[in-house]
Design an enzyme around this catalytic site. Structure first.
Site, PDB file in Angstrom:
ATOM      1  N   GLY A  61      -1.429  58.619 -37.529  1.00 45.37           N
ATOM      2  CA  GLY A  61      -0.758  59.016 -38.760  1.00 45.37           C
ATOM      3  C   GLY A  61       0.028  57.918 -39.448  1.00 45.37           C
ATOM      4  O   GLY A  61       1.023  58.193 -40.122  1.00 45.37           O
ATOM      5  N   THR A  62      -0.421  56.661 -39.334  1.00 41.53           N
ATOM      6  CA  THR A  62       0.315  55.581 -40.005  1.00 41.53           C
ATOM      7  C   THR A  62       0.213  55.711 -41.529  1.00 41.53           C
ATOM      8  O   THR A  62       1.179  55.416 -42.245  1.00 41.53           O
ATOM      9  CB  THR A  62      -0.195  54.197 -39.574  1.00 41.53           C
ATOM     10  OG1 THR A  62      -1.606  54.103 -39.800  1.00 41.53           O
ATOM     11  CG2 THR A  62       0.101  53.957 -38.098  1.00 41.53           C
ATOM     12  N   ASN A  63      -0.933  56.145 -42.031  1.00 38.65           N
ATOM     13  CA  ASN A  63      -1.052  56.361 -43.476  1.00 38.65           C
ATOM     14  C   ASN A  63      -0.206  57.549 -43.921  1.00 38.65           C
ATOM     15  O   ASN A  63       0.378  57.536 -45.006  1.00 38.65           O
ATOM     16  CB  ASN A  63      -2.512  56.564 -43.876  1.00 38.65           C
ATOM     17  CG  ASN A  63      -3.228  55.251 -44.134  1.00 38.65           C
ATOM     18  OD1 ASN A  63      -2.795  54.442 -44.944  1.00 38.65           O
ATOM     19  ND2 ASN A  63      -4.327  55.024 -43.427  1.00 38.65           N
ATOM     20  N   ARG A 116     -19.577  75.392 -35.410  1.00 38.67           N
ATOM     21  CA  ARG A 116     -18.961  74.630 -36.493  1.00 38.67           C
ATOM     22  C   ARG A 116     -18.738  75.511 -37.715  1.00 38.67           C
ATOM     23  O   ARG A 116     -17.775  75.322 -38.461  1.00 38.67           O
ATOM     24  CB  ARG A 116     -19.839  73.429 -36.841  1.00 38.67           C
ATOM     25  CG  ARG A 116     -19.293  72.524 -37.972  1.00 38.67           C
ATOM     26  CD  ARG A 116     -17.866  72.082 -37.682  1.00 38.67           C
ATOM     27  NE  ARG A 116     -17.772  71.164 -36.580  1.00 38.67           N
ATOM     28  CZ  ARG A 116     -17.542  69.862 -36.698  1.00 38.67           C
ATOM     29  NH1 ARG A 116     -17.380  69.333 -37.889  1.00 38.67           N
ATOM     30  NH2 ARG A 116     -17.457  69.100 -35.634  1.00 38.67           N
ATOM     31  N   ASN A 124      -9.665  60.124 -50.161  1.00 46.61           N
ATOM     32  CA  ASN A 124      -9.816  59.528 -48.838  1.00 46.61           C
ATOM     33  C   ASN A 124      -9.462  58.051 -48.911  1.00 46.61           C
ATOM     34  O   ASN A 124      -9.683  57.401 -49.935  1.00 46.61           O
ATOM     35  CB  ASN A 124     -11.269  59.695 -48.364  1.00 46.61           C
ATOM     36  CG  ASN A 124     -11.497  59.066 -46.996  1.00 46.61           C
ATOM     37  OD1 ASN A 124     -10.780  59.362 -46.041  1.00 46.61           O
ATOM     38  ND2 ASN A 124     -12.495  58.192 -46.893  1.00 46.61           N
ATOM     39  N   HIS A 132     -10.443  54.483 -47.182  1.00 44.40           N
ATOM     40  CA  HIS A 132     -11.463  53.864 -46.325  1.00 44.40           C
ATOM     41  C   HIS A 132     -11.129  52.385 -46.163  1.00 44.40           C
ATOM     42  O   HIS A 132     -10.819  51.713 -47.152  1.00 44.40           O
ATOM     43  CB  HIS A 132     -12.859  54.023 -46.944  1.00 44.40           C
ATOM     44  CG  HIS A 132     -13.935  53.447 -46.086  1.00 44.40           C
ATOM     45  ND1 HIS A 132     -14.387  54.070 -44.936  1.00 44.40           N
ATOM     46  CD2 HIS A 132     -14.636  52.284 -46.179  1.00 44.40           C
ATOM     47  CE1 HIS A 132     -15.324  53.324 -44.371  1.00 44.40           C
ATOM     48  NE2 HIS A 132     -15.486  52.238 -45.095  1.00 44.40           N
ATOM     49  N   GLN A 189      -1.459  45.448 -45.762  1.00 41.74           N
ATOM     50  CA  GLN A 189      -1.557  44.834 -47.089  1.00 41.74           C
ATOM     51  C   GLN A 189      -2.346  45.668 -48.092  1.00 41.74           C
ATOM     52  O   GLN A 189      -2.274  45.407 -49.290  1.00 41.74           O
ATOM     53  CB  GLN A 189      -2.181  43.438 -46.974  1.00 41.74           C
ATOM     54  CG  GLN A 189      -1.347  42.460 -46.170  1.00 41.74           C
ATOM     55  CD  GLN A 189      -1.938  41.068 -46.143  1.00 41.74           C
ATOM     56  OE1 GLN A 189      -2.877  40.747 -46.867  1.00 41.74           O
ATOM     57  NE2 GLN A 189      -1.397  40.212 -45.283  1.00 41.74           N
TER      58      GLN A 189
END
Length: 208
Positions: free
Chosen positions: A12-14, A66, A108, A110, A179
């Protein structure tokens, strides 16, 4: 106010970058109303709890098929009534029904400059391993809207990061996060929250 649900599988760093940006005022007009993970051990859930954000785990492993998981997953997301869904390292395929319902309301992050090193099989460290193996001189990250393909939706923001001769996949991954990812994901959310992103003819257009 833009109500955001963040979907995450790992540390969960983002997610933390988004939380920090909201608290510092870098992201405006935005509230995280929920965090959902497919992984009970995801530290992202702890990050959410630490900031008083509703959080829950919904794992495909807990359902017979699923299809049943997709149904329960979508029920949970719908129940939070988000304006925007943010995939912040979420390693579960989004159900087509959800993509259709939330068209141009799912983004998202990426860890490459799409269309390089993206698509099926390119996630996490694998992206950086492939980039270094190819000998690229510039890496980076991309924020894009989610469509039915894999990393094929309209691109919102990109940020380039220089590759060093001594880089390992782990070192490059960290630099791309610091960065690029942690900067452009919050920026994209702020732009969307303030009505500065539109999609026309399959392309995202950003206005200042």
């Amino acid at each position: 106010m833009l109500n955001v649900v963040v979907l995450v599988s790992g540390g969960g760093t983002n997610l933390q970058a988004i939380i920090d940006a909201i608290e510092s005022g870098t992201i405006t007009n935005t509230k995280i109303i929920g965090v959902i993970s497919n992984n009970k051990k995801s530290y992202a859930l702890e990050r959410a709890r630490n900031h008083g954000i509703e959080n829950l785990c919904i794992s495909p492993k807990d359902y017979e098929t699923r299809a049943v998981f997709n149904e329960k997953f979508m029920e949970a997301v719908d129940g939070m009534n988000p304006d925007l869904i943010v995939l912040a390292g979420f390693l579960v395929v989004i159900p087509p029904k959800m993509i259709e319902k939330y068209r141009n309301r799912i983004i998202n992050i990426h860890p490459s400059l799409i269309p390089s090193f993206c698509g099926t099989g390119y996630y996490g460290l694998k992206v950086h391993e492939a980039a270094l193996k190819r000998g690229v001189k510039v890496a980076g990250a991309t924020v894009h809207f989610v469509d039915e393909g894999t990393d094929t939706g309209p691109i919102i923001l990109q940020q380039a990061v220089e590759v060093q001769n001594t880089d390992t996949p782990e070192v490059l991954q960290r630099r791309v996060m610091e960065q690029a990812e942690w900067k452009i994901l919050p920026k994209a959310i702020d732009l969307i929250a303030n009505g500065k992103v539109t999609v026309t003819d399959g392309m995202a257009r950003v206005t200042d």
